[in-house]
Design a protein around this motif. Structure first.
Motif, PDB file in Angstrom:
ATOM      1  N   PHE A 173       0.768  -1.223   0.021  1.00  0.00           N
ATOM      2  CA  PHE A 173      -0.079   0.068  -0.014  1.00  0.00           C
ATOM      3  C   PHE A 173       0.901   1.304   0.095  1.00  0.00           C
ATOM      4  O   PHE A 173       2.107   1.078   0.196  1.00  0.00           O
ATOM      5  N   THR A 174       0.408   2.415  -0.040  1.00  0.00           N
ATOM      6  CA  THR A 174       0.956   3.751   0.028  1.00  0.00           C
ATOM      7  C   THR A 174       0.496   4.275   0.995  1.00  0.00           C
ATOM      8  O   THR A 174      -0.715   4.790   1.387  1.00  0.00           O
ATOM      9  N   PHE A 175       1.438   4.881   1.962  1.00  0.00           N
ATOM     10  CA  PHE A 175       1.149   5.970   3.232  1.00  0.00           C
ATOM     11  C   PHE A 175       0.666   6.981   2.345  1.00  0.00           C
ATOM     12  O   PHE A 175       0.876   7.547   1.153  1.00  0.00           O
ATOM     13  N   GLY A 232       2.786   9.490   0.761  1.00  0.00           N
ATOM     14  CA  GLY A 232       3.251   9.196  -0.929  1.00  0.00           C
ATOM     15  C   GLY A 232       4.247   7.900  -0.675  1.00  0.00           C
ATOM     16  O   GLY A 232       4.632   7.576  -1.992  1.00  0.00           O
ATOM     17  N   GLU A 233       4.684   7.511   0.316  1.00  0.00           N
ATOM     18  CA  GLU A 233       5.674   6.298   0.177  1.00  0.00           C
ATOM     19  C   GLU A 233       5.184   4.934   0.232  1.00  0.00           C
ATOM     20  O   GLU A 233       4.028   4.606   0.941  1.00  0.00           O
ATOM     21  N   PRO A 234       5.602   4.180  -0.837  1.00  0.00           N
ATOM     22  CA  PRO A 234       5.153   2.715  -0.834  1.00  0.00           C
ATOM     23  C   PRO A 234       5.588   2.036   0.308  1.00  0.00           C
ATOM     24  O   PRO A 234       6.734   2.216   0.859  1.00  0.00           O
ATOM     25  N   HIS A 235       4.831   0.833   0.762  1.00  0.00           N
ATOM     26  CA  HIS A 235       5.221   0.008   1.586  1.00  0.00           C
ATOM     27  C   HIS A 235       4.661  -1.287   1.402  1.00  0.00           C
ATOM     28  O   HIS A 235       3.805  -1.713   0.549  1.00  0.00           O
ATOM     29  N   ILE A 236       5.378  -2.432   2.182  1.00  0.00           N
ATOM     30  CA  ILE A 236       5.176  -3.850   1.641  1.00  0.00           C
ATOM     31  C   ILE A 236       5.282  -4.560   2.787  1.00  0.00           C
ATOM     32  O   ILE A 236       5.993  -4.383   3.776  1.00  0.00           O
ATOM     33  N   LYS A 237       4.379  -5.635   2.961  1.00  0.00           N
ATOM     34  CA  LYS A 237       4.593  -6.680   4.094  1.00  0.00           C
ATOM     35  C   LYS A 237       4.494  -8.116   3.598  1.00  0.00           C
ATOM     36  O   LYS A 237       3.238  -8.272   2.841  1.00  0.00           O
ATOM     37  N   ILE A 238       5.575  -8.799   3.499  1.00  0.00           N
ATOM     38  CA  ILE A 238       5.483  -9.749   2.792  1.00  0.00           C
ATOM     39  C   ILE A 238       5.370 -11.177   3.752  1.00  0.00           C
ATOM     40  O   ILE A 238       5.976 -11.252   5.021  1.00  0.00           O
ATOM     41  N   ASN A 239       4.556 -11.981   3.635  1.00  0.00           N
ATOM     42  CA  ASN A 239       4.153 -13.259   4.226  1.00  0.00           C
ATOM     43  C   ASN A 239       5.387 -14.095   4.452  1.00  0.00           C
ATOM     44  O   ASN A 239       5.949 -14.559   3.195  1.00  0.00           O
TER      45      ASN A 239
END
Length: 277
Positions: free
Chosen positions: A23-25, A28-35
């Protein structure tokens, strides 16, 4: 194992996919959470379509997250290399944009980087551990759909080297060379030339790597018709089509891949990369 950062883009079939959330904060910063539920000793291949700096940012933080999970071997597949056309400085004040992108990706220290039909030899020269996947199977599939009794049209000098390699792959398909003039300050095109006197009603397939606005192909189509061409077809590996398809209504059919984006309900035939690589 595969990590497809664009959920609509899955060029490698029959491989286990790693699940994640991105998602994007609000800033404007992209973010990721990898399983984390996957074998981290395996090689991971990331796929993505880089159409913005935020797409590049998502790629960078994904690699960082995988490194922090102790993943050792990471490959990358980015079919359309961003800024590949800005591979030389034409006038003072311009950047060498392709090098900017290449430097950022090189800093990720990836095992291999795969690109589909690179615009020129500059991209693989700047990109560490790179492999270029040629457009041969794409053009072969186009010919399967339109028939093989066509001439391959090289729109300009920059496309010549690649199109002769396509011709060799196809067993010696005939190539017609063409040229154009471009004002480096305005980008305006003129002086389209077809170096064959009479095409004798034979169908013609223009082959190139990128279609942006389409001005090159519209101007060339007119000159091909002046030389008695039959049906006109256009095949471009990377379809941007920023002016839509009405401007390209001089072509009997247009072909592209899903390397840049998806097309639904448009006047273009899409051959997806999972069918080609």
């Amino acid at each position: 194992m595969i990590l497809n950062l664009d959920p609509k883009f899955a060029p490698f079939q029959n491989q286990e996919e790693i699940k994640f959330q991105s998602f994007t904060f609000s800033g404007g910063e992209p973010h990721i959470k990898i399983n984390p539920d996957f074998d981290r000793n395996q090689k991971i291949t990331i796929t993505h379509r880089l159409n913005s700096f935020n797409d590049l940012g998502l790629l960078c933080i994904t690699v960082d997250a995988l490194r922090r999970m102790d993943v050792k071997i990471i490959d990358l597949f980015i079919p359309y290399f961003p800024a590949a056309r800005q591979d030389r400085v034409m006038i003072p004040g311009e950047p060498l944009s392709v090098k900017v992108y290449a430097d950022i990706i090189n800093a990720l220290q990836l095992n291999k980087v795969f690109v589909f039909d690179a615009h020129s030899e500059v991209t693989p020269a700047l990109l560490s551990n790179s492999t270029v996947i040629p457009n041969y199977t794409f053009i072969k599939e186009v010919l399967n759909r339109i028939g093989e009794n066509v001439k391959l049209i090289s729109p300009d000098g920059g496309a010549l080297k690649k199109i002769y390699k396509v011709s060799e792959f196809l067993g010696g398909a005939e190539v017609v060379e063409c040229s154009k003039s471009r004002d480096v300050k305005t980008g305006r095109l003129s002086g389209f030339k077809v170096y064959e006197d009479d095409l004798q009603g034979i169908d013609c397939l223009i082959v190139d790597d990128i279609c942006d606005g389409g001005g090159t192909f519209v101007g060339l189509a007119e000159e091909l018709k002046n030389k008695n061409a039959g049906k006109l077809y256009l095949a471009v590996s990377h379809g941007i089509f920023n002016k839509g398809f009405e401007v390209l209504n001089c072509f009997d059919a247009i072909f592209t891949t899903n390397s840049v984006k998806d097309f639904e309900g448009e006047s273009v035939q899409v051959i997806k990369l999972d069918q080609l690589i």
